[in-house]
Motif scaffolding. Structure first.
Motif, mmCIF file in Angstrom:
data_model
loop_
_atom_site.group_PDB
_atom_site.id
_atom_site.type_symbol
_atom_site.label_atom_id
_atom_site.label_comp_id
_atom_site.label_asym_id
_atom_site.label_seq_id
_atom_site.Cartn_x
_atom_site.Cartn_y
_atom_site.Cartn_z
ATOM 1 N N GLU A 38 -13.079 -1.058 -1.760
ATOM 2 C CA GLU A 38 -12.156 -0.528 -1.517
ATOM 3 C C GLU A 38 -12.238 1.139 -0.402
ATOM 4 O O GLU A 38 -12.419 0.816 0.291
ATOM 5 N N GLY A 74 -3.303 -2.965 -8.546
ATOM 6 C CA GLY A 74 -3.919 -1.822 -7.505
ATOM 7 C C GLY A 74 -3.292 -0.882 -7.744
ATOM 8 O O GLY A 74 -3.267 -0.794 -8.670
ATOM 9 N N GLU A 75 -4.485 0.470 -7.446
ATOM 10 C CA GLU A 75 -4.069 1.818 -7.404
ATOM 11 C C GLU A 75 -4.248 2.241 -5.811
ATOM 12 O O GLU A 75 -5.246 2.203 -4.635
ATOM 13 N N ARG A 76 -3.087 3.151 -5.509
ATOM 14 C CA ARG A 76 -3.135 3.556 -3.767
ATOM 15 C C ARG A 76 -3.935 5.179 -4.167
ATOM 16 O O ARG A 76 -3.574 5.855 -5.140
ATOM 17 N N TYR A 104 -3.489 -0.167 -0.778
ATOM 18 C CA TYR A 104 -4.227 -0.435 -2.194
ATOM 19 C C TYR A 104 -5.988 0.725 -1.541
ATOM 20 O O TYR A 104 -6.382 0.243 -1.111
ATOM 21 N N ASP A 105 -6.018 1.355 -2.379
ATOM 22 C CA ASP A 105 -7.445 1.595 -2.706
ATOM 23 C C ASP A 105 -8.277 0.979 -3.030
ATOM 24 O O ASP A 105 -9.243 0.949 -3.127
ATOM 25 N N TYR A 159 -8.719 -1.609 -6.292
ATOM 26 C CA TYR A 159 -7.305 -3.793 -6.907
ATOM 27 C C TYR A 159 -8.549 -4.123 -7.338
ATOM 28 O O TYR A 159 -9.575 -4.406 -6.922
ATOM 29 N N MET A 179 1.182 -7.306 -7.106
ATOM 30 C CA MET A 179 0.125 -5.743 -7.832
ATOM 31 C C MET A 179 2.074 -4.833 -7.431
ATOM 32 O O MET A 179 2.708 -4.024 -8.218
ATOM 33 N N GLU A 180 2.676 -4.711 -6.941
ATOM 34 C CA GLU A 180 4.077 -4.149 -6.102
ATOM 35 C C GLU A 180 4.874 -4.738 -7.398
ATOM 36 O O GLU A 180 5.930 -3.522 -7.681
#
Length: 420
Positions: free
Chosen positions: A196, A276-278, A287-288, A290, A384-385
């Motif tokens: 991550e 996912g999380e940015r 993405y940081d 996911y 994710m996008e």
């Protein structure tokens, strides 16, 4: 003293084959000389992985590094110095444009270690130039361009080894052998952990690129972009324009091991879903954190998360988990259950490539397997996008029932934007 020829023996034979309308590598095999003939290699991309790889090639008997190329003259000069000091001369040639390096007359092979967005274009040009390729992962930036690259590699009978070097390491090979030998019994869960976060490095803010750095050439297939001094030389990987973050960096490692072990590295999932999380960066968009999974045609599900590292399979008899430098099991006795024909020692990944250049066999990490691993990550990014599962036809390599997803750049090709 070696006799002078304007091109290496391999390049000369390939050229002669083309004149006769014969597949270059088939002709080369028919006309091959000594298996101990020196193999010359050039490096395209003088960053961390390129430098590390070329140091390894320098120490392989029968291999000679003859040229390096990079859009950054400073990085290129550093690697030239390493090569020249190793040989005790100043013979290593430098080329800021990779197309000039591909014309170097002594060249047999290249090591391709550029940012992701250049992999397909350079790979195609190198294969068409009659060169074999050691190419870094992920295989390509976009999914369609990955298939285009494979088609050209097949046409030219190019030897391609992907830098998914875990396939040549003992603990990952033991993991595969143990699973194939039925150690776990019926497998009930398959998990992969990849990193991550985004290790963003801070650089001085500059209004324009240094005179030693060709920014437009760097952008290449990504198109003409405004210069950003925070991108090069490291942070490009956290920007989806050029890379894919840890997700796409590592799908060619632990996910690749899982697909290789399961015999799925010639196909792909039929459905990919995930979240996912940015991070809070105003520049970088990888993405940081996911979690995603792919369902294959036979119903098997492969999970990927960013909260642990390695490849872990669980079955009716327990679990086995491998990661870098580690191989663990719920019962250590299971780790003894290797097949009788298990080979305890294999060449290094780079040595395996050189061996295959000589004997024209398929390396440990071939192009198709690398493409399928990369495509798993590429599909996950689209899921994710878009915020929706991707239904996928792995044979036709097309999205099913969602035109918007099908037109996402990550599933396409940018190789014709810039031809070098």
């Amino acid at each position: 003293m070696k006799p002078f020829f304007p091109y290496s023996r391999r390049r000369f034979l390939a050229t002669g084959a083309a004149a006769l309308g014969v597949a270059p590598m088939a002709y080369l095999r028919a006309q091959s000389g000594s298996p101990n003939e020196e193999i010359s290699i050039g490096l395209i991309g003088c960053g961390g992985m390129g430098t590390g790889n070329i140091k390894t090639f320098l120490n392989i008997e029968g291999v000679r590094v003859v040229a390096v190329s990079d859009v950054d003259k400073k990085a290129m000069s550093k690697v030239k110095k390493i090569v020249d000091e190793f040989y005790g001369n100043k013979d290593c040639k430098i080329y800021q444009n990779y197309t000039d390096l591909l014309q170097h007359p002594e060249l047999d092979t290249i090591c391709l270690a550029t940012p992701d967005h250049w992999h397909a274009r350079i790979g195609i040009d190198a294969a068409n130039a009659g060169l074999d390729i050691y190419g870094e992962k992920p295989f390509t930036w976009g999914l369609k361009e990955g298939r285009q690259l494979i088609d050209v590699l097949k046409k030219n009978e190019t030897v391609w080894q992907t830098g998914s070097w875990q396939r040549s390491k003992s603990n990952f090979r033991r993991f595969k052998a143990l699973i194939e030998n039925g150690t776990l019994g019926k497998i009930t869960r398959m998990e992969c952990g990849t990193p991550e976060g985004s290790n963003i490095r801070k650089y001085p803010n500059l209004a324009k690129p240094p005179a030693t750095f060709d920014w437009d050439m760097y952008c290449g297939p990504a198109g003409k972009l405004e210069y950003n001094s925070q991108v090069h030389p490291w942070n490009w990987r956290w920007l989806h324009t050029f890379g894919g973050g840890q997700l796409l960096d590592w799908v060619g490692h632990h996910v690749d091991i899982a697909m290789w072990t399961l015999g799925l590295d010639k196909t792909g999932p039929v459905k990919v879903e995930g979240l996912g999380e940015r991070g809070d960066s105003k520049i970088f968009d990888a993405y940081d954190k996911y979690a995603y999974q792919g369902t294959f045609e036979d119903g098997r599900v492969l999970e990927v998360r960013s909260d642990f590292m390695g490849t872990k399979f669980t079955g009716e008899n327990g679990w086995i988990h491998t990661s870098r430098g580690a191989l663990k099991a719920s019962d250590r006795e299971m780790l003894r259950n290797l097949p009788d024909d298990y080979e305890s020692k294999v060449p290094s990944h780079q040595q395996d490539f050189i061996n295959c250049v000589r004997d024209r066999k398929v390396p440990q990490s071939d192009a198709e397997g690398a493409h399928r691993a990369a495509s798993f990550g590429q599909l996950a990014i689209v899921a994710m996008e878009s915020g929706q599962p991707v239904n996928w036809d792995p044979k036709a390599e097309k999205v099913i029932g969602n035109d918007e997803q099908a037109n996402y750049p990550r599933l396409g090709s940018r190789i014709d934007v810039c031809k070098g």
